[in-house]
Write a protein that holds these residues in place. Structure first.
Motif, PDB file in Angstrom:
ATOM      1  N   ILE A 142      10.825   7.860 -13.003  1.00 62.96           N
ATOM      2  CA  ILE A 142      10.043   7.554 -11.801  1.00 62.96           C
ATOM      3  C   ILE A 142       9.713   6.069 -11.742  1.00 62.96           C
ATOM      4  CG2 ILE A 142       7.831   7.971 -10.623  1.00 62.96           C
ATOM      5  CD1 ILE A 142       7.958  10.812 -11.939  1.00 62.96           C
ATOM      6  N   ASP A 143       9.363   5.491 -12.883  1.00 60.95           N
ATOM      7  CA  ASP A 143       9.067   4.060 -12.919  1.00 60.95           C
ATOM      8  C   ASP A 143      10.290   3.235 -12.519  1.00 60.95           C
ATOM      9  OD1 ASP A 143       7.031   1.902 -14.185  1.00 60.95           O
ATOM     10  OD2 ASP A 143       9.086   1.371 -14.732  1.00 60.95           O
ATOM     11  N   SER A 144      11.466   3.657 -12.932  1.00 58.76           N
ATOM     12  CA  SER A 144      12.695   2.941 -12.596  1.00 58.76           C
ATOM     13  C   SER A 144      13.013   3.065 -11.107  1.00 58.76           C
ATOM     14  CB  SER A 144      13.860   3.476 -13.434  1.00 58.76           C
ATOM     15  OG  SER A 144      13.582   3.355 -14.803  1.00 58.76           O
TER      16      SER A 144
ATOM     17  N   CYS B 127       0.818  -1.221   0.000  1.00 63.65           N
ATOM     18  CA  CYS B 127       0.000   0.000   0.000  1.00 63.65           C
ATOM     19  C   CYS B 127       0.849   1.267   0.000  1.00 63.65           C
ATOM     20  CB  CYS B 127      -0.936   0.000   1.206  1.00 63.65           C
ATOM     21  SG  CYS B 127      -2.278  -1.203   1.093  1.00 63.65           S
ATOM     22  N   PHE B 128       1.838   1.320   0.901  1.00 62.81           N
ATOM     23  CA  PHE B 128       2.618   2.545   1.005  1.00 62.81           C
ATOM     24  C   PHE B 128       3.603   2.698  -0.160  1.00 62.81           C
ATOM     25  CE2 PHE B 128       1.094   2.429   5.400  1.00 62.81           C
ATOM     26  CZ  PHE B 128       0.736   3.760   5.553  1.00 62.81           C
ATOM     27  N   GLY B 129       4.081   1.585  -0.715  1.00 60.74           N
ATOM     28  CA  GLY B 129       4.925   1.663  -1.901  1.00 60.74           C
ATOM     29  C   GLY B 129       4.160   2.228  -3.082  1.00 60.74           C
ATOM     30  N   ALA B 130       2.938   1.722  -3.303  1.00 67.18           N
ATOM     31  CA  ALA B 130       2.095   2.211  -4.391  1.00 67.18           C
ATOM     32  C   ALA B 130       1.713   3.673  -4.156  1.00 67.18           C
ATOM     33  CB  ALA B 130       0.843   1.353  -4.512  1.00 67.18           C
ATOM     34  N   ALA B 131       1.367   4.004  -2.924  1.00 63.96           N
ATOM     35  CA  ALA B 131       0.971   5.380  -2.598  1.00 63.96           C
ATOM     36  C   ALA B 131       2.106   6.354  -2.871  1.00 63.96           C
ATOM     37  CB  ALA B 131       0.551   5.459  -1.126  1.00 63.96           C
ATOM     38  N   LEU B 132       3.296   6.028  -2.376  1.00 66.45           N
ATOM     39  CA  LEU B 132       4.451   6.923  -2.534  1.00 66.45           C
ATOM     40  C   LEU B 132       4.786   7.166  -4.002  1.00 66.45           C
ATOM     41  CD1 LEU B 132       6.926   8.438  -1.366  1.00 66.45           C
ATOM     42  CD2 LEU B 132       8.155   6.251  -1.395  1.00 66.45           C
ATOM     43  N   MET B 133       4.924   6.098  -4.772  1.00 64.71           N
ATOM     44  CA  MET B 133       5.393   6.256  -6.145  1.00 64.71           C
ATOM     45  C   MET B 133       4.316   6.837  -7.069  1.00 64.71           C
ATOM     46  SD  MET B 133       8.433   5.575  -5.637  1.00 64.71           S
ATOM     47  CE  MET B 133       8.778   6.226  -7.267  1.00 64.71           C
ATOM     48  N   THR B 134       3.046   6.530  -6.798  1.00 65.58           N
ATOM     49  CA  THR B 134       1.978   7.104  -7.627  1.00 65.58           C
ATOM     50  C   THR B 134       1.839   8.598  -7.371  1.00 65.58           C
ATOM     51  OG1 THR B 134       0.801   4.984  -7.592  1.00 65.58           O
ATOM     52  CG2 THR B 134      -0.447   6.893  -8.299  1.00 65.58           C
ATOM     53  N   ILE B 135       1.987   9.010  -6.125  1.00 65.06           N
ATOM     54  CA  ILE B 135       1.932  10.445  -5.804  1.00 65.06           C
ATOM     55  C   ILE B 135       3.115  11.173  -6.433  1.00 65.06           C
ATOM     56  CG2 ILE B 135       2.193  12.104  -3.916  1.00 65.06           C
ATOM     57  CD1 ILE B 135       0.456  10.224  -2.205  1.00 65.06           C
ATOM     58  N   ILE B 136       4.301  10.561  -6.386  1.00 65.56           N
ATOM     59  CA  ILE B 136       5.472  11.174  -7.018  1.00 65.56           C
ATOM     60  C   ILE B 136       5.250  11.299  -8.528  1.00 65.56           C
ATOM     61  CG2 ILE B 136       7.905  10.793  -7.603  1.00 65.56           C
ATOM     62  CD1 ILE B 136       8.282   9.630  -4.811  1.00 65.56           C
ATOM     63  N   MET B 137       4.660  10.276  -9.140  1.00 66.87           N
ATOM     64  CA  MET B 137       4.360  10.337 -10.571  1.00 66.87           C
ATOM     65  C   MET B 137       3.434  11.518 -10.864  1.00 66.87           C
ATOM     66  SD  MET B 137       4.806   8.966 -13.619  1.00 66.87           S
ATOM     67  CE  MET B 137       5.292   7.234 -13.488  1.00 66.87           C
ATOM     68  N   GLY B 138       2.439  11.711 -10.022  1.00 64.10           N
ATOM     69  CA  GLY B 138       1.494  12.812 -10.220  1.00 64.10           C
ATOM     70  C   GLY B 138       2.141  14.173 -10.057  1.00 64.10           C
TER      71      GLY B 138
END
Length: 440
Positions: free
Chosen positions: A295-297, A54-65
């Motif tokens: 960011i994906d990397s 959950c927190f991995g997805a949250a962190l990286m998706t917010i950074i992508m945004g």
């Protein structure tokens, strides 16, 4: 907010971005339930895997945004987590500790980040013929629809014909058919939020049929014990997990395999999302591609560090794009929801594969529109495009489909005596795919 995210400039609205974020989150929310189970097979504590997911997805998706400002959601990748669980940790040949497996993922993320910063990943994308780029999006569209139909039980496995029609009278299929019809009707009348409504409506229909499982417990606990997994001690060797990876040739080969999968899965996914969200031009070039790929990397390495398996861009983001998402604000919405549902995972567990079937089928249909842009009278790129389109869903892998397309392109161009027209990076990519297939 409008200025920062360029909402009006991209002909969107605040409500549309929020709606798009909700749609994508519901389409990919299954990862909250699935990934911890996969990591539990690998030996990781379930609650630790849930927290990391959950927190991995949250962190990286917010950074992508915030950084890339594109409607691209990231989470632990299906496929790679299966490799981690079954090929690395549960395998009789290797059977490594989950911390070592996370070291493999972490190292793969670092290597792919270096390749992105060197510009190699973008350069390879630019070297791909336009017809093949378009075919990748079409193939992913078929793949997304296939995932929806298979998950909803409408398509079932068969020992004699490989695939067959599922039992349409079963509760799961009934809910899937309701989801498809509802999504189709709402899309036909141009109802705003049609895909999201179809998911919610099918979930409600699934309650009396027993397909929607109501939560029987609430777990508010968080467990951060998997964080920094590559730098924890491997119980088997007594040394740091990452060191065990660096000194084991078999594990370094897994790093290469994951690298190929991550490298080209993301490439195809970004093209598909961009095509639906309007940031891919007619030549198949993706706007802001360098920041997205960077960011994906980073996400791949972060996934290994946190113990969430490799975090990558999700093809289900096309559902949000189809619902109108055009900016990174929708990614912020998705990231916040992932963080919230670290505490309320049972609620997302209510959304079945049958409930999301309709949304995924409609998204697959919409993504197929790119097939008309392929120049079918040019055999040298049309045939590789065809191989790519069928290869992605039939091998259940974006990477395999792209690999078949690249290799067939080289073969056709060689037969036509046009080898000099092949860009050097296409040679490198195709040969890397050939090596991957042989090693596999």
């Amino acid at each position: 907010m409008d200025t920062f995210f360029k909402i009006s400039a991209r002909q969107s609205t605040l409500g549309t971005e929020i709606l798009g974020g909700l749609t994508t989150f519901l389409a990919m929310g299954y990862i909250i339930a699935v990934n911890p189970i996969m990591m539990q097979v690998a030996g990781m504590p379930f609650q630790a895997a849930l927290t990391a997911t959950c927190f991995g997805a949250a962190l990286m998706t917010i950074i992508m945004g915030l950084v890339a400002n594109r409607p691209v959601a990231l989470a632990s990748g299906m496929g790679i987590n299966a490799i981690v669980a079954y090929s690395l940790c549960e395998s009789h040949a290797l059977g490594v500790d989950w911390r070592v497996a996370m070291g493999v993922v972490f190292l793969e993320g670092i290597v792919i980040l270096i390749l992105v910063l060197c510009g190699l990943r973008k350069a390879i994308m630019d070297a791909i013929p336009v017809n093949i780029r378009r075919a990748i999006g079409v193939g992913i569209g078929l793949f997304v629809a296939f995932i929806g139909l298979k998950g909803g039980g409408i398509i079932a496995s068969s020992p004699s014909t490989y695939l067959t029609l599922g039992h349409l009278s079963s509760p799961a299929c009934i809910v899937s058919l309701v989801a498809i019809v509802l999504a189709l009707v709402l899309e036909t009348i141009h109802m705003k939020g049609s895909l999201l409504i179809s998911v919610i409506g099918a979930t409600i229909v699934g309650i009396p049929l027993g397909v929607t499982k109501l939560p029987d417990h609430w777990n508010f606990g968080l467990d951060f014990s998997s964080f920094a997994a590559p730098f924890q001690i491997d119980p088997a060797s007594g040394s740091m997990a990452l060191l065990a990876v660096l000194t084991t040739p078999a594990l370094l080969m897994f790093v290469f395999s994951l690298l190929m999968s991550d490298f080209f899965d993301t490439m195809g996914t970004i093209v598909a999302i961009g095509d639906r969200a309007g940031f891919v031009d007619k030549q198949g070039n993706v706007e802001d591609v360098q920041s997205i790929l960077t960011i994906d990397s980073v996400a791949a390495a972060v996934g290994g560090f946190m113990g969430a398996s490799s975090i990558t861009s999700f093809a289900e983001s096309t559902a949000g794009a189809a619902a109108g998402a055009r900016t990174g604000l929708s990614s912020i919405v998705i990231g916040v929801l992932f963080a919230i549902f670290a505490f309320f995972a049972p609620i997302i567990g209510m959304v079945s594969a049958s409930a999301t079937c309709g949304a995924l089928v409609i998204v697959g249909f919409l993504m197929l529109s790119g097939i008309r842009e392929i120049e079918w009278d040019h055999l040298e790129t049309a045939f590789p495009a065809f191989i790519t389109i069928i290869g992605i869903p039939l091998t259940y892998s974006i990477t395999n489909g792209i690999g078949f397309g690249f290799i067939s392109y080289l073969v056709v161009m060689a037969v036509l005596g046009r080898i000099r027209e092949i860009k050097p990076l296409m040679w490198i990519a195709a040969l890397a795919f050939l090596l991957m297939f042989v090693v596999s």
